[in-house]
Design a protein around this motif. Structure first.
Motif, PDB file in Angstrom:
ATOM      1  N   GLY A 116       0.601  -1.264  -0.299  1.00  0.00           N
ATOM      2  CA  GLY A 116       0.006   0.020   0.234  1.00  0.00           C
ATOM      3  C   GLY A 116       0.616   1.272   0.435  1.00  0.00           C
ATOM      4  O   GLY A 116       0.484   2.279  -0.066  1.00  0.00           O
ATOM      5  N   ILE A 117       2.146   0.823  -0.267  1.00  0.00           N
ATOM      6  CA  ILE A 117       2.946   1.932   0.344  1.00  0.00           C
ATOM      7  C   ILE A 117       3.355   3.166  -1.166  1.00  0.00           C
ATOM      8  O   ILE A 117       4.242   1.929  -2.104  1.00  0.00           O
ATOM      9  N   ASN A 118       3.673   3.884  -1.933  1.00  0.00           N
ATOM     10  CA  ASN A 118       3.618   3.958  -2.792  1.00  0.00           C
ATOM     11  C   ASN A 118       5.374   4.165  -3.268  1.00  0.00           C
ATOM     12  O   ASN A 118       6.797   5.281  -2.148  1.00  0.00           O
ATOM     13  N   ILE A 119       6.585   2.987  -3.270  1.00  0.00           N
ATOM     14  CA  ILE A 119       7.619   3.248  -3.623  1.00  0.00           C
ATOM     15  C   ILE A 119       8.221   3.710  -4.272  1.00  0.00           C
ATOM     16  O   ILE A 119      10.004   3.610  -4.380  1.00  0.00           O
ATOM     17  N   GLY A 120       7.808   3.328  -5.374  1.00  0.00           N
ATOM     18  CA  GLY A 120       8.113   4.073  -6.729  1.00  0.00           C
ATOM     19  C   GLY A 120       7.850   3.960  -7.806  1.00  0.00           C
ATOM     20  O   GLY A 120       6.388   4.688  -8.040  1.00  0.00           O
ATOM     21  N   GLN A 121       8.238   4.324  -9.044  1.00  0.00           N
ATOM     22  CA  GLN A 121       7.764   4.479 -10.373  1.00  0.00           C
ATOM     23  C   GLN A 121       8.253   3.666 -11.164  1.00  0.00           C
ATOM     24  O   GLN A 121       9.463   3.829 -11.711  1.00  0.00           O
TER      25      GLN A 121
END
Length: 152
Positions: A116-121
């Protein structure tokens, strides 16, 4: 080119036991660039939430000076804050765009979530105006779901 046909190869590349995570991601970038004609630069940025910056990870394509991007700056920085896909059909029409090369005409950025955590892209540049469709978004969401397994 059919995205469904590419999915088993994405899975196989990321499941390779003889490679470390960065090697797997670099191979994935190369595969996507080779398989989809309008994916001209393919790379990953990873978040440092304390510093509120993105840091360039494995990529394939022209060298870039953008190795660290502040949250909110450019397309990648905006995705770090919004946690949403961002498709730019024509970068020349985008106000908050960080120019990488005059050859880049469009961009798609899809966030990478782990627990659930945006760690990158994943960030993809194209030399074509407006090539990205909803099918690209769904496929890249699948790619990131597979990539997320490397971080668990």
């Amino acid at each position: 080119m059919n995205f469904e046909d590419l999915k088993p190869k994405v899975h196989a590349l990321l499941a390779a036991n003889n490679l470390n995570r960065d090697e797997k991601l670099k191979n994935l970038c190369q595969f996507l660039s080779d398989s989809i004609s309008y994916y001209n630069w393919v790379g990953f940025y990873f978040a440092n939430h304390e510093a509120k910056t993105l840091h360039l990870g494995p990529y394939i394509g022209a060298a870039t000076d953008h190795t660290v991007i502040p949250f909110g700056k450019g397309i990648c920085g905006q995705v770090a804050e919004s946690n949403a896909n961002f498709v730019v059909p024509d970068v020349a029409a985008q106000d908050n765009y960080i120019a990488c090369s005059f050859t880049v005409k469009s961009e798609i950025v899809v966030p990478l979530f782990v627990n659930g955590i945006n760690i990158g892209q994943i960030d993809i540049d194209s030399h074509v105006i407006d090539p990205f469709t909803e099918k690209d978004e769904r496929f890249l969401e699948f790619v990131n779901q597979e990539v997320a397994k490397l971080f668990k």
